[in-house]
Design an enzyme around this catalytic site. Sequence first.
Site: not given
Ligand code: AMP
Length: 329
Positions: A194, A197, A111
């Site tokens: 992957k 967002k 951060k």
């Molecule tokens: P985030 O959107 O990065 O805050 O992720 C929120 C949750 O979604 C976390 O548990 C991540 O591990 C899961 N996650 C985010 N992107 C992916 C992806 N492309 N494939 C699988 N799980 C995901």
Amino acid sequence: METVLSGIRPTGHLHIGNYFGAVKNFIKLQENYNSYFFIADFHSLTTHPTPKDLHDNVKNVLAEYLACGLDPEKATIYIQSDVPEIPEMYLLFNMNAYIGELERTTTFKEKVRKQPDNVNAGLLTYPVLMATDILIHRAQKVPVGKDQEQNLEMARKFAKRFNHMYGVDLFPEPQAFNFGEQLVKVPGLDGSGKMGKSEGNAIYLIDEPKVIEKKVMRAVTDSGPTQKNQEKPEPIQNLFTLMSIVSDKETYDFFNEKYNNCEIRYGDMKKQLANDIIAFTLPFREKILEIAADHDYLHKVVTMGAEKARASASKTLQEVRKAVGFRKF
Ligand code: AMP
């Protein structure tokens, strides 16, 4: 029954990676565990959102998780800032957290690199707040990604430290919840590994069908296979992985065979993939819009969640206050 807790950050909308990687598992957890799901709005203040964005994001996240099947009758679904026991316990835990160990956490260092103009004290004590979130319900299991392992280790450290310091056996040591084989990684449409967002390659549950079609048709491909049964390069493998997640087996096999015979037409495959993604997301989109418009229902959900979360949190806090030596006159 074991207690499981997961925090949900109120940033942006849910994409299909979030659904298959996290939310789908939460839906299962609520069946077999005493589960707590909270929207981490205190945490999100570290990045200084505007008041309107903060509220809109909390509402979006709430409506989207409910639309996916988080059930307020089965799990305790609450907003972090609705539980005043959390900031009190956070204050008490801060007294036993040392600057040195907080400065050494990788999430903090990251951060500092990412937002050098806003290195606030909340960022430094983020692991203390996270430990509080977990320990206030004495949760044993926490489904976290690799990036949060160190913060979970801190939570264990604070739990042990408190127990030891005050000679109590109040806190269990929370462990990472492991979904084992169910863990999937949903790939992006831009040939990257992957969907995410921040990667700008995501398909959101709330996306309109037309938007999804555009995103899929723009997906990176190549000039096609030249040898039978050749290995798929990453962007092509990604399309197939997405198809394996949202389409039925016959569809997947059909295009896989076309690829292996060097007869694939990516345009056709993308059209099919777009249709199948839309068929998957559309019911979610409709449900999200319906729930987001139902103010009374949202109010009921968060009120009930806050009540249940406070009942559990205040029990722990009472014990904590007693342990540190606060006494009534
Ligand atoms: P985030 O959107 O990065 O805050 O992720 C929120 C949750 O979604 C976390 O548990 C991540 O591990 C899961 N996650 C985010 N992107 C992916 C992806 N492309 N494939 C699988 N799980 C995901």
